[in-house]
Design a protein around this motif. Structure first.
Motif, PDB file in Angstrom:
ATOM      1  N   ASP A 152       0.855  -1.185   0.000  1.00 14.77           N
ATOM      2  CA  ASP A 152       0.000   0.000   0.000  1.00 14.77           C
ATOM      3  C   ASP A 152       0.885   1.226   0.000  1.00 14.77           C
ATOM      4  N   LYS A 153       0.322   2.327  -0.414  1.00 12.64           N
ATOM      5  CA  LYS A 153       1.116   3.549  -0.393  1.00 12.64           C
ATOM      6  C   LYS A 153       0.992   4.258   0.956  1.00 12.64           C
ATOM      7  N   THR A 154      -0.270   4.665   1.256  1.00 13.21           N
ATOM      8  CA  THR A 154      -0.455   5.560   2.383  1.00 13.21           C
ATOM      9  C   THR A 154      -0.090   4.892   3.705  1.00 13.21           C
ATOM     10  N   GLY A 155       0.902   5.458   4.365  1.00 12.10           N
ATOM     11  CA  GLY A 155       1.280   4.948   5.681  1.00 12.10           C
ATOM     12  C   GLY A 155       2.362   3.894   5.634  1.00 12.10           C
TER      13      GLY A 155
ATOM     14  N   THR B  89      -5.759  11.472   7.284  1.00 13.65           N
ATOM     15  CA  THR B  89      -6.379  12.334   6.264  1.00 13.65           C
ATOM     16  C   THR B  89      -7.355  13.285   6.949  1.00 13.65           C
ATOM     17  N   GLU B  90      -8.103  12.736   7.881  1.00 10.54           N
ATOM     18  CA  GLU B  90      -9.146  13.532   8.535  1.00 10.54           C
ATOM     19  C   GLU B  90      -8.582  14.465   9.607  1.00 10.54           C
ATOM     20  N   THR B  91      -7.552  14.007  10.330  1.00 11.09           N
ATOM     21  CA  THR B  91      -6.989  14.920  11.337  1.00 11.09           C
ATOM     22  C   THR B  91      -6.354  16.129  10.628  1.00 11.09           C
TER      23      THR B  91
ATOM     24  N   PRO C 188     -20.723   6.048   6.097  1.00  9.17           N
ATOM     25  CA  PRO C 188     -19.289   6.025   6.391  1.00  9.17           C
ATOM     26  C   PRO C 188     -18.418   5.911   5.137  1.00  9.17           C
ATOM     27  N   PHE C 189     -17.144   6.298   5.295  1.00  7.47           N
ATOM     28  CA  PHE C 189     -16.181   6.171   4.187  1.00  7.47           C
ATOM     29  C   PHE C 189     -15.922   4.709   3.920  1.00  7.47           C
ATOM     30  N   ASP C 190     -15.879   4.349   2.634  1.00  5.96           N
ATOM     31  CA  ASP C 190     -15.283   3.044   2.345  1.00  5.96           C
ATOM     32  C   ASP C 190     -14.455   3.156   1.083  1.00  5.96           C
ATOM     33  N   SER C 191     -13.412   2.336   1.022  1.00 10.23           N
ATOM     34  CA  SER C 191     -12.426   2.533  -0.042  1.00 10.23           C
ATOM     35  C   SER C 191     -12.960   2.091  -1.396  1.00 10.23           C
ATOM     36  N   GLU C 192     -14.125   1.481  -1.424  1.00 10.93           N
ATOM     37  CA  GLU C 192     -14.768   1.107  -2.691  1.00 10.93           C
ATOM     38  C   GLU C 192     -15.360   2.366  -3.337  1.00 10.93           C
TER      39      GLU C 192
ATOM     40  N   THR D  98     -20.461  15.989   1.713  1.00 13.03           N
ATOM     41  CA  THR D  98     -19.783  14.809   1.168  1.00 13.03           C
ATOM     42  C   THR D  98     -18.342  15.177   0.837  1.00 13.03           C
ATOM     43  N   LYS D  99     -17.420  14.277   1.136  1.00 11.71           N
ATOM     44  CA  LYS D  99     -16.038  14.494   0.706  1.00 11.71           C
ATOM     45  C   LYS D  99     -15.479  13.178   0.175  1.00 11.71           C
ATOM     46  N   GLY D 100     -14.443  13.291  -0.684  1.00 15.97           N
ATOM     47  CA  GLY D 100     -13.852  12.065  -1.217  1.00 15.97           C
ATOM     48  C   GLY D 100     -13.019  12.318  -2.458  1.00 15.97           C
ATOM     49  N   GLY D 101     -12.797  11.264  -3.239  1.00 21.55           N
ATOM     50  CA  GLY D 101     -11.996  11.368  -4.459  1.00 21.55           C
ATOM     51  C   GLY D 101     -12.635  12.346  -5.445  1.00 21.55           C
ATOM     52  N   VAL D 102     -11.806  13.038  -6.225  1.00 24.23           N
ATOM     53  CA  VAL D 102     -12.319  14.098  -7.109  1.00 24.23           C
ATOM     54  C   VAL D 102     -13.297  13.524  -8.141  1.00 24.23           C
TER      55      VAL D 102
ATOM     56  N   LEU E 145       0.721  15.695  -4.136  1.00 25.31           N
ATOM     57  CA  LEU E 145      -0.295  16.009  -3.116  1.00 25.31           C
ATOM     58  C   LEU E 145      -1.467  15.039  -3.249  1.00 25.31           C
ATOM     59  N   ARG E 146      -2.027  14.658  -2.127  1.00 22.38           N
ATOM     60  CA  ARG E 146      -3.214  13.793  -2.107  1.00 22.38           C
ATOM     61  C   ARG E 146      -4.412  14.734  -2.136  1.00 22.38           C
ATOM     62  N   VAL E 147      -5.290  14.542  -3.140  1.00 28.45           N
ATOM     63  CA  VAL E 147      -6.359  15.527  -3.349  1.00 28.45           C
ATOM     64  C   VAL E 147      -7.711  14.972  -2.901  1.00 28.45           C
TER      65      VAL E 147
ATOM     66  N   ILE F 111       0.454  -0.270  -4.595  1.00 28.36           N
ATOM     67  CA  ILE F 111      -0.984  -0.348  -4.855  1.00 28.36           C
ATOM     68  C   ILE F 111      -1.665   0.691  -3.982  1.00 28.36           C
ATOM     69  N   THR F 112      -2.455   1.557  -4.582  1.00 27.93           N
ATOM     70  CA  THR F 112      -3.044   2.638  -3.784  1.00 27.93           C
ATOM     71  C   THR F 112      -4.434   3.012  -4.275  1.00 27.93           C
ATOM     72  N   GLY F 113      -5.201   3.515  -3.351  1.00 29.95           N
ATOM     73  CA  GLY F 113      -6.517   4.017  -3.709  1.00 29.95           C
ATOM     74  C   GLY F 113      -6.425   5.460  -4.192  1.00 29.95           C
ATOM     75  N   ASP F 114      -5.237   6.019  -4.095  1.00 27.83           N
ATOM     76  CA  ASP F 114      -5.038   7.429  -4.435  1.00 27.83           C
ATOM     77  C   ASP F 114      -5.019   7.638  -5.945  1.00 27.83           C
ATOM     78  N   HIS F 115      -5.015   8.937  -6.332  1.00 26.03           N
ATOM     79  CA  HIS F 115      -5.026   9.317  -7.736  1.00 26.03           C
ATOM     80  C   HIS F 115      -3.752   8.866  -8.443  1.00 26.03           C
TER      81      HIS F 115
ATOM     82  N   ALA G  70      -3.045   2.496  -9.387  1.00 22.30           N
ATOM     83  CA  ALA G  70      -3.667   3.623  -8.693  1.00 22.30           C
ATOM     84  C   ALA G  70      -5.182   3.500  -8.757  1.00 22.30           C
ATOM     85  N   ARG G  71      -5.859   4.192  -7.821  1.00 25.05           N
ATOM     86  CA  ARG G  71      -7.317   4.232  -7.834  1.00 25.05           C
ATOM     87  C   ARG G  71      -7.938   2.831  -7.826  1.00 25.05           C
ATOM     88  N   VAL G  72      -7.269   1.901  -7.181  1.00 21.39           N
ATOM     89  CA  VAL G  72      -7.804   0.549  -7.171  1.00 21.39           C
ATOM     90  C   VAL G  72      -8.650   0.326  -5.931  1.00 21.39           C
TER      91      VAL G  72
HETATM   92  P1  ATP Z   1      -3.550   3.175   0.271  1.00 21.24           P
HETATM   93  O1  ATP Z   1      -2.434   3.783  -0.477  1.00 21.24           O
HETATM   94  O2  ATP Z   1      -3.097   2.561   1.549  1.00 21.24           O
HETATM   95  O3  ATP Z   1      -4.486   2.345  -0.539  1.00 21.24           O
HETATM   96  P2  ATP Z   1      -5.290   5.393   0.196  1.00 21.24           P
HETATM   97  O4  ATP Z   1      -5.614   6.295   1.323  1.00 21.24           O
HETATM   98  O5  ATP Z   1      -4.723   6.006  -0.987  1.00 21.24           O
HETATM   99  O6  ATP Z   1      -4.388   4.320   0.864  1.00 21.24           O
HETATM  100  P3  ATP Z   1      -7.945   4.641   0.492  1.00 21.24           P
HETATM  101  O7  ATP Z   1      -7.827   4.854   1.948  1.00 21.24           O
HETATM  102  O8  ATP Z   1      -8.716   3.503  -0.046  1.00 21.24           O
HETATM  103  O9  ATP Z   1      -6.559   4.564  -0.183  1.00 21.24           O
HETATM  104  O10 ATP Z   1      -8.517   5.989  -0.108  1.00 21.24           O
HETATM  105  C1  ATP Z   1      -8.837   6.080  -1.457  1.00 21.24           C
HETATM  106  C2  ATP Z   1      -9.331   7.456  -1.790  1.00 21.24           C
HETATM  107  O11 ATP Z   1     -10.499   7.736  -1.031  1.00 21.24           O
HETATM  108  C3  ATP Z   1      -8.356   8.578  -1.440  1.00 21.24           C
HETATM  109  O12 ATP Z   1      -7.485   8.842  -2.478  1.00 21.24           O
HETATM  110  C4  ATP Z   1      -9.285   9.745  -1.209  1.00 21.24           C
HETATM  111  O13 ATP Z   1      -9.657  10.317  -2.451  1.00 21.24           O
HETATM  112  C5  ATP Z   1     -10.507   9.095  -0.626  1.00 21.24           C
HETATM  113  N1  ATP Z   1     -10.481   9.154   0.842  1.00 21.24           N
HETATM  114  C6  ATP Z   1      -9.542   8.676   1.677  1.00 21.24           C
HETATM  115  N2  ATP Z   1      -9.865   8.880   2.953  1.00 21.24           N
HETATM  116  C7  ATP Z   1     -11.060   9.493   2.941  1.00 21.24           C
HETATM  117  C8  ATP Z   1     -11.943   9.943   3.957  1.00 21.24           C
HETATM  118  N3  ATP Z   1     -11.673   9.808   5.239  1.00 21.24           N
HETATM  119  N4  ATP Z   1     -13.098  10.548   3.566  1.00 21.24           N
HETATM  120  C9  ATP Z   1     -13.402  10.664   2.272  1.00 21.24           C
HETATM  121  N5  ATP Z   1     -12.624  10.263   1.281  1.00 21.24           N
HETATM  122  C10 ATP Z   1     -11.455   9.671   1.591  1.00 21.24           C
END
Ligand code: ATP
Length: 767
Positions: A334-337, A393-395, A421-425, A444-448, A487-489, A546-550, A595-597
């Protein structure tokens, strides 16, 4: 004692019956009293062997049985020939000393494994003495107030007090794999099955969604799972593939020894030697050929190795993982952390068509809304001392809001009344806040991309605009600019409602939103991760991110870490969906960054590598990561941010969540494997030497006898069993043990991994 039907009781009744307090939980004194009464929250363990049983077990060994037979026969012969029983005594002493060494090794290995089990056991979050605490699950007592979150492993039976979108997977109890929705109300019916007790949570189930609080009602053997525990098969002792191979090798050597013995015996008879004399020679040979202690020494090498790994922040839950670690060829991380520090700070913000540094941003209507969104659609906890606890991310977002002079009173002014709640899907999170009786705001907040898909317009300088398609070009441009700078957007949107949304409405609430803006936060790469990636390269191990990020953010970070050189080595989750499994298997070597998986994609990636004959280590933290962790040859769960579910599925737990730890565990795995091979080579070569000496001696005695003019060939004594045993004890078992502590070879991480198919227990990398 009749068991209480907790699901029939009101919360207040449960609270009274268990003498607890929902707000402050139990006091330390109460916990102690209850522990006295109910004991630890554990299922009864299989009875352990006592030291005498362990000692007896040593005599089951094939080579020991041969020795005992030899001792008895030499005793009988000794008495018959009037020579006494010295041989028998010496052989028995050696046998007993060997057994003592065996018991000592076994106990040491057992202790270190028990310590490991404790380290990797589950944790639970409870309120005690008015404070939130994380405790080992075995310390839970009835009456504890537990805080439940997505990804938790439930370790006791609980009556739910508050359930927010709470879903629990209870397949280990009910066989039903679809998660059950949970609630807090009373159930009136008396006789209902476990599956229908929707206001209870049961030990051994997993929280797949939502959060809540609950009172512990039963622990240990009193839980539902405890009642059927006797029926459940206890975890069997696992043999590692190497130990299996060693057992096989031991048997082959044993059979070969018997064959040689018979040959020598017959040869001796032809030479006219006495059968009893030849029998003793044959026994000496058998003793020489069988490497006693082979399996025992390898167990101790493994056990010492896993203890060492704990010091390097990796808890190995299953022994076979040590060997697999040593042969890993691909690490998917994973990337983040893991590759980054997970210390996020908001740097930039985009709103009203402007991209600015957050520090110098000037407040206006849109930025104000964005900041409300950032702090309210957020699960960060503000602790008593003012520090922030929660997802980084939230703090970071809460800190940004506080920097704009917002304070905790905002939570009371706009209370949260519902949430998705947030889920990575979905990559989104939504909360609903009450402004007044007929005004509610949805944030609402999340991926662009994910957020924009759910927007119908945007807010610009205080006005609603519906030409979003035109504005999108600008949004994407600025998103890309931030992402290129690693930057993580995150994007933000909102809408207003004139009523409190019902449960059904919540399911589709993330639509027709008004786009507010975006923020970009930095999450610097870990310096040690960069060095670890470099190490992997020289060790012939491929690193995959492997990351959920952009995608663009991922590429920027991967470049900084040395994981990727060309941008075409990166692929997104949606591109991945376009290609078939076969295609992915064919091309998997091309990609270093995904990315974005979503977690499901991880399983495909692991399988594609495995189809190419690679040994894959995979990191993971969330509930949805468990299939990938299980599919991978070595699943590594995060110890800090990882959910209990991920830890349960993994083979290794990284106590510092760090990629560099995976790499040092691989290094340690290689060292352990090397040392076991050293022990095997040493023991076998010693034994072969002894066999050759005995064999040649027997074969050549008539020849030498002729040379030296000895007439009575039958009277010549070759080495006796006691001689061989003495040599074995002094020169085999003890020095072999020293090899267990051998430091790593200097080339440990500069040589290529050996494929398991070509790995043989006779061949070390460096020879
Ligand atoms: P990893 O690299 O470990 O997969 P990640 O943080 O990139 O970690 P996820 O945690 O699945 O992967 O997050 C995927 C996407 O979801 C992020 O790029 C961001 O756009 C969005 N996201 C992450 N955390 C939150 C949150 N707390 N609230 C809303 N959206 C979030």
């Amino acid at each position: 004692m009749e068991k209480e039907n907790w699901f029939n009781q009101e919360i207040s009744e449960v609270e009274k019956n268990l003498e607890t307090n929902l707000k402050t939980g139990l006091t330390t004194e109460q916990v102690e009293q209850k522990r006295e009464k109910y004991g630890l929250n554990e299922l009864k363990q299989q009875k352990k062997k006592n030291i005498f049983q362990k000692f007896l077990a040593q005599f089951k060994d094939f080579s020991i049985i041969i020795l005992i037979i030899a001792a008895i026969i030499s005793g009988i012969v000794g008495i018959a020939e009037g020579e006494g029983i010295t041989d028998t005594i010496v052989i028995m002493i050696v046998v007993i000393v060997n057994a003592i060494i065996g018991v000592a090794q076994e106990s040491k290995a057992e202790k270190s494994l028990e310590a490991l089990q404790k380290l990797s056991s589950h944790a639970a979050k409870v309120i005690r003495n008015g404070k939130t605490e994380v405790i080992p699950a075995r310390e839970l007592v009835p009456g504890d107030i537990a805080i439940i979150e997505t990804g938790d492993y439930i370790s006791a039976d609980l009556r739910i007090v508050e359930a927010i979108n709470l879903k629990s997977q209870e397949s280990s109890l009910t066989g039903e794999s679809v998660p059950v929705e949970k609630m807090s109300g009373v159930i009136d019916k008396k006789e209902i099955g476990i599956g229908d007790r929707t206001n209870m949570l049961f030990s051994s189930s997993l929280i797949t969604y939502g959060r809540g609080t609950a009172i512990v009602t039963e622990t240990g053997m009193e839980t539902e799972v405890g009642r059927i525990a006797e029926m459940l098969s206890n975890t069997e002792e696992q043999e590692t593939p190497l130990q299996k191979k060693l057992n096989k090798l031991g048997k082959t050597l044993g059979i070969a020894a018997i064959a040689i013995c018979i040959f020598i015996f017959i040869l001796g008879l032809f030479q006219g030697k006495e059968p009893i004399h030849m029998f003793m020679t044959a026994v000496s040979l058998a003793v020489a050929a069988i490497p006693e202690g082979l399996v025992a020494v390898s167990t101790i090498v493994l056990a010492i190795g896993v203890q060492k790994m704990v010091k390097r922040n990796a808890i190995v839950k299953k022994l076979p993982a040590v060997e697999t670690l040593g042969s890993a060829t691909v690490i998917c991380s994973d990337k983040t952390g893991t590759l980054t520090q997970n210390k996020m700070t908001v740097k930039k913000a985009f709103w009203n068509g402007r991209l600015e540094d957050i520090e110098s941003a000037e407040m206006d209507n849109e930025l104000q809304q964005l900041i409300y969104n950032a702090i309210l659609c957020n699960d960060t906890k503000v602790l008593e001392d003012g520090s922030l606890a929660g997802d980084p991310t939230e703090t970071a977002l809460t800190q940004m809001a506080f920097n704009f002079k917002l304070d905790s009173s905002i939570y009371g002014d706009m209370p949260r009344i519902a949430e998705v709640p947030f889920d990575s899907e979905r990559k989104l999170m939504t909360t609903v806040h009450k402004i007044s009786d007929n005004l509610y705001r949805v944030y609402t907040k999340g991926g662009v991309d994910e957020l924009l898909k759910r927007c119908k317009g945007y807010s610009l300088n205080g006005n609603y605009r519906n030409d979003l398609e035109r504005y999108k070009k600008e949004i994407y441009e600025k998103n890309e600019e931030m992402a290129r700078n690693a930057l993580r957007v995150l994007a933000f949107g909102y809408k207003e409602l004139d009523h409190r949304p019902e449960k059904e409405e919540l399911e589709t609430i993330e639509k027709d939103l008004i786009f507010l803006g975006m923020v970009g936060m930095i999450d610097p790469p870990r310096q040690e991760a960069k060095r670890a990636v470099e190490k992997c390269k020289t060790a012939g191990i491929k690193t995959v991110m492997i990351t959920g990020d952009h995608k663009i953010t991922a590429i920027a970070i991967a470049k900084q870490l040395g994981i990727l050189e060309n941008e075409d080595e990166a692929i997104t989750g949606s591109e991945l969906e376009q290609i078939s499994d076969e295609e992915l298997t064919k091309n998997v070597r091309k990609y270093s960054v995904y990315a974005r998986v979503s977690p499901e994609h991880k399983v495909r990636i692991v399988k594609a590598w495995q189809a190419n004959g690679e040994i894959v280590a995979m990191t993971g933290d969330g509930v949805n990561d468990s299939p990938a962790l299980k599919t991978a040859n070595i699943g590594c769960a995060m110890g800090i941010v990882g959910t209990e579910v991920a830890k349960e599925a993994a083979d290794v737990i990284l106590t510092d969540d760090n990629f560099a730890t995976v790499v040092s565990a691989v290094e340690e795995g290689r060292r352990i494997y090397d040392n076991i091979l050293k022990v095997i080579q040493f023991l076998i070569s010693c034994n072969i030497g002894e066999v050759i000496v005995l064999f040649l001696a027997t074969l050549l005695t008539p020849l030498f006898a002729k040379w030296f003019g000895i007439i009575n060939v039958a009277a010549i004594e070759v080495l006796l069993p006691i001689h061989i045993l003495w040599i074995n004890l002094v020169t085999d078992s003890l020095p072999a043990l020293a090899l267990a502590f051998d430091p790593a070879n200097s080339d440990i991480m500069t040589r290529k991994p050996l494929k398991p198919s070509t790995r043989s227990i006779y061949k070390r990398h460096d020879i």
